[in-house]
Each structure stands twice: as structure tokens, then as C-alpha cells.
Design a protein around this motif. Structure first.
Motif, PDB file in Angstrom:
ATOM      1  N   VAL A 158       0.768  -1.137  -0.142  1.00 21.72           N
ATOM      2  CA  VAL A 158      -0.046  -0.052  -0.176  1.00 21.72           C
ATOM      3  C   VAL A 158       0.891   1.236  -0.103  1.00 21.72           C
ATOM      4  O   VAL A 158       1.711   1.347   0.788  1.00 21.72           O
ATOM      5  N   PHE A 159       0.615   2.007  -1.024  1.00 22.00           N
ATOM      6  CA  PHE A 159       1.276   3.591  -0.796  1.00 22.00           C
ATOM      7  C   PHE A 159       0.306   4.654  -1.135  1.00 22.00           C
ATOM      8  O   PHE A 159      -0.481   4.549  -2.134  1.00 22.00           O
ATOM      9  N   ALA A 160       0.253   5.276  -0.193  1.00 25.61           N
ATOM     10  CA  ALA A 160      -0.660   6.552  -0.172  1.00 25.61           C
ATOM     11  C   ALA A 160      -0.185   8.028  -0.114  1.00 25.61           C
ATOM     12  O   ALA A 160       0.589   7.972   0.912  1.00 25.61           O
ATOM     13  N   ALA A 161      -0.435   8.695  -1.144  1.00 26.22           N
ATOM     14  CA  ALA A 161       0.376  10.150  -1.032  1.00 26.22           C
ATOM     15  C   ALA A 161      -0.303  11.117  -1.604  1.00 26.22           C
ATOM     16  O   ALA A 161      -0.073  12.111  -2.085  1.00 26.22           O
ATOM     17  N   SER A 162      -1.609  10.847  -1.556  1.00 27.03           N
ATOM     18  CA  SER A 162      -2.833  11.951  -2.034  1.00 27.03           C
ATOM     19  C   SER A 162      -2.494  13.288  -1.186  1.00 27.03           C
ATOM     20  O   SER A 162      -2.258  13.186  -0.071  1.00 27.03           O
ATOM     21  N   GLU A 163      -2.973  14.570  -1.900  1.00 35.47           N
ATOM     22  CA  GLU A 163      -2.979  15.864  -1.371  1.00 35.47           C
ATOM     23  C   GLU A 163      -1.584  16.022  -0.601  1.00 35.47           C
ATOM     24  O   GLU A 163      -1.388  16.165   0.572  1.00 35.47           O
ATOM     25  N   ASN A 164      -0.665  16.188  -1.491  1.00 35.15           N
ATOM     26  CA  ASN A 164       0.829  16.951  -1.161  1.00 35.15           C
ATOM     27  C   ASN A 164       1.061  17.909  -1.895  1.00 35.15           C
ATOM     28  O   ASN A 164       0.185  18.551  -2.779  1.00 35.15           O
ATOM     29  N   CYS A 165       2.224  18.307  -2.235  1.00 34.38           N
ATOM     30  CA  CYS A 165       2.724  19.185  -3.198  1.00 34.38           C
ATOM     31  C   CYS A 165       3.950  18.639  -4.061  1.00 34.38           C
ATOM     32  O   CYS A 165       4.885  19.343  -4.336  1.00 34.38           O
TER      33      CYS A 165
END
Length: 399
Positions: A158-165
Motif C-alpha cells: 500500500v502506498f498513499a500519497a494523495s494531497e501533497n505538493c
């Protein structure tokens, strides 16, 4: 604190108790203090403060501090705790950059989601950390690109990186993630708390900060991938970028796909049209093609706001959760040819009918212009003729 005297304590669990106050963690620098503590859980309370140096907890395996009000930076000493298997920091107020965690070879789960961490991700993880199954860095202010090392972790699921810059593209190393099951990368460069996300709302759509490049074609064929969410990134190219020809196969495990709010062009590959998904959303792109080849390939289908046209196959008509009419130009002969469960079913104007009406209206306008032009020309000639007669009569009149 009271924990400074508990040298033999192995488990400390006060989670879900609505407790307040400062963090119940040892403050002494005595290296023998709390040397037995393996499990530390204060989840879902209202503790405040900062995490102290972790060097006094050499046996710690579980650090669970989620859902509190812990602030400040994660101490660099955490990289010394080689027994750590789980670090759950999500839903707090952590700030600054993350320290390196590359020495934590036993680490299995890491979550820092919904905090205020920032900076680049380089050097935090290592491809040698062969036990990590889950990394969640979503809803923060991380910048630059996703390091290649992350997708070279052999156990990552699982890799979650939503809502960053994060503005850099997706590294090609993702193609080596043979264990990856869930990929959550919606709005990689669109966290309005940290990056200047430009949103222009018009007709229920928006333009936002973009992420470089497109999506690697291998996304569709990763052997264990089940869920791919990459909405709101402004990706370009086709949805099978990197291939000179159409996709020929898709992973049997893939059941959920969200690629909405990007800038994809081209058509929907035949193999995707023939695949049954639980959820499939490619809305708000620039995807074209006729409906003849489309199939109702999902329990939940969203194609709205693209450049699709032609006749919709009858397989769409009984589909329960379908949103394909808005922003496309599908043809139909009768309203019953459309999917009745689409929210725009009752007010949709079929592409063919709309075209016919447009042609009729255009024809009427052209006819009016022609008739008006001929009438003007006729009266001009008539007036000119009268003028010539009058002039002649005047010339021939005797003095």
C-alpha cells in the motif's frame, strides 16, 4: 514523568480514553530507562506536546500515537530503534521534514497521514527495507518527486500519497512493484494548506496544479494491483502512456480505477472496455472515440465530460451506477436508447437529435440570409432602374 521509574514495563496502552495533558513518555536521558518497553499506544486521545528523544526505548516495536495533538518534528533518534515494526503518527500536528528511517529494517507499517510535515522525501526510506508493506504520507506538504527507492521495496503493498505538493512524475521503478496492491495518489500536487493550488471552478470541473508526465503503462499490468487512484493530477498523454500500440492485457486483480480530472487524450483501449471493474472513473479528461466499442464494464461507471460520441451500446441501459451522458455527445434515436440510471437521463439531448436541430436551425438562418440578400438586391436594381429612367426623361425634356 511516571514512566521514568517503570524500567520493566513492556506494554503501555491507554488508547481511546479521551485523556488530555502532556505526552506520557520518559524524559530522562538514562539509557537503561524503559529498556523493556515494546508496545506504546496512546491513540485517540487529546495529548499535546512533542515526542522526546527515542533513544531511551531500544526495545520499542510499536509506536502508535494517532489522533492526538502532537506537534513538532519527529526526532531523528527514531532511526536508532531497530526493532520498530509499526509507526503510526497520523492525524496529529507534526511539522518539518521527516528524518531518515532507512535503518529500520524490521519496519512494516508507517503512517504520517493528515499532519503538516513538509520537504522532500529523499533518503527517508531505503530499498533494503524488505518488510515494509504500507506507507501513508497523504495530506501533508511533501514536495519534489516520489523517490525511486520507495517502489523498489520488495514487500510494499500500500502506498498513499494523495494531497501533497509533489510535482515530479511517477518514477519508472513503480513497474518493479510486484507486491503493490493499493496505489492512492489523488491530487499529488493539490494540498491547498501547503501548495498554491490553483482551482478554477467552471461547469462543475476544475483546473489544478499539475504533476509532470503521465502514468506508466505498467500500472495496468502490475500482478497484484487492485486499486489505482490517480485523480486530479493533470497527467497528460493516453491512459496507457508509454505504449506505441493498444494495451493487450490487464492484471486480473485490478478492480478499482480512478483517473478523473487529468488531461488524458486518445481512446479507451479495447482490453479496458472488455474488463469488468467494481469502479471505473475517467471523467473530466479529453478522451475521445465512438460508443460502438464501449461496454458497460463496471458496477460503477463514470465517463462524463470527455469527447466521446456515437451510439451507446444497449449494455449501458440497465447499469445501476452510471454517469456517462454529461459533457459527451452520444447519439440516440429515442430517449429509451440511453442509460436510464444516468443522473442526466431526463434532460439529455441526444447527439444526433441535437445535430439535426442544429442543422435545421442553421438551414433556416441561411435561408433567411439568402432571401434577405436577394430582396435587397432586387430593390437595389429596381431603384437603380427608376433612377436611370428619371435621368433619361430629364435629359430629353425640351428647353
Amino acid at each position: 514523568g511516571c514512566m521514568d521509574t517503570m524500567e520493566s514495563l513492556q506494554i503501555f496502552n491507554v488508547g481511546y480514553n479521551s485523556l488530555t495533558g502532556s505526552l506520557p513518555l520518559p524524559t530522562t536521558t538514562n539509557t537503561n530507562t524503559n529498556s523493556s518497553l515494546m508496545y506504546y499506544n496512546i491513540e485517540s486521545n487529546s495529548f499535546v506536546g512533542q515526542l522526546p528523544s527515542m533513544s531511551t526505548l531500544p526495545s520499542l516495536e510499536y509506536l502508535i500515537v494517532s489522533y492526538n495533538s502532537i506537534s513538532g518534528a519527529l526526532p531523528t533518534s527514531i532511526n536508532l530503534l531497530s526493532n520498530l515494526t509499526s509507526i503510526l503518527l497520523n492525524n496529529n500536528e507534526f511539522t518539518s521534514t521527516l528524518p531518515s528511517l532507512s535503518n529500520l529494517t524490521q519496519l512494516q507499517t508507517f503512517s504520517v497521514g493528515s499532519n503538516s510535515a513538509s520537504g522532500p522525501l529523499d533518503g527517508i526510506f531505503s530499498s533494503n527495507q524488505g518488510s515494509i508493506s504500507m506507507i501513508d504520507i497523504s495530506d501533508n506538504g511533501f514536495t519534489n518527486s516520489i523517490p525511486s527507492d520507495i517502489f523498489m521495496i520488495s514487500s510494499l503493498q500500500v502506498f498513499a500519497a494523495s494531497e501533497n505538493c509533489i510535482s515530479g512524475g511517477i518514477p519508472d521503478s513503480i513497474c518493479s512493484s510486484t507486491t503493490l496492491q493499493t496505489l492512492s495518489m489523488d491530487g499529488l500536487n493539490n494540498n491547498v494548506r501547503f501548495c498554491s493550488a490553483l482551482k478554477m471552478w467552471f461547469a462543475d470541473s476544475h483546473l489544478s496544479n499539475t504533476v509532470a508526465g503521465g502514468i506508466p503503462s505498467c500500472i495496468w499490468t502490475l500482478p497484484q494491483v487492485a486499486s489505482v487512484h490517480m485523480a486530479g493530477n493533470g497527467f497528460v498523454g493516453t491512459i496507457h502512456s508509454g505504449l506505441d500500440q493498444d494495451l493487450t492485457s490487464i492484471s486480473n486483480s485490478l478492480i478499482n480505477v480512478s483517473l478523473s480530472y487529468n488531461r488524458f487524450t486518445g481512446s479507451i483501449p479495447t482490453v479496458i472496455q472488455a474488463t469488468e471493474f467494481n469502479y471505473f472513473d475517467i471523467s473530466h479528461n479529453k478522451i475521445s472515440g465512438t460508443g460502438v466499442g464501449l461496454t458497460a464494464n463496471s458496477n460503477n461507471i463514470t465517463y462524463e465530460v470527455n469527447r466521446l460520441s456515437g451510439l451507446l451500446p444497449s449494455s449501458f441501459i440497465p447499469t445501476t451506477n452510471v454517469n456517462v451522458l454529461l459533457g459527451n455527445l452520444f447519439n440516440c434515436y429515442e430517449q429509451k436508447d440511453l442509460p436510464e440510471n444516468d443522473p442526466h437521463y431526463s434532460d439529455y439531448s441526444c447527439g444526433s437529435n441535437e445535430l439535426n436541430q442544429s442543422m435545421i436551425s442553421m438551414g433556416a438562418v441561411v435561408a433567411i440570409v439568402i432571401v434577405t440578400g436577394l430582396s435587397i438586391r432586387y430593390y437595389e436594381r429596381k431603384i437603380f432602374s427608376r433612377g436611370r429612367i428619371a435621368s433619361t426623361n430629364h435629359t430629353n425634356t425640351p428647353n
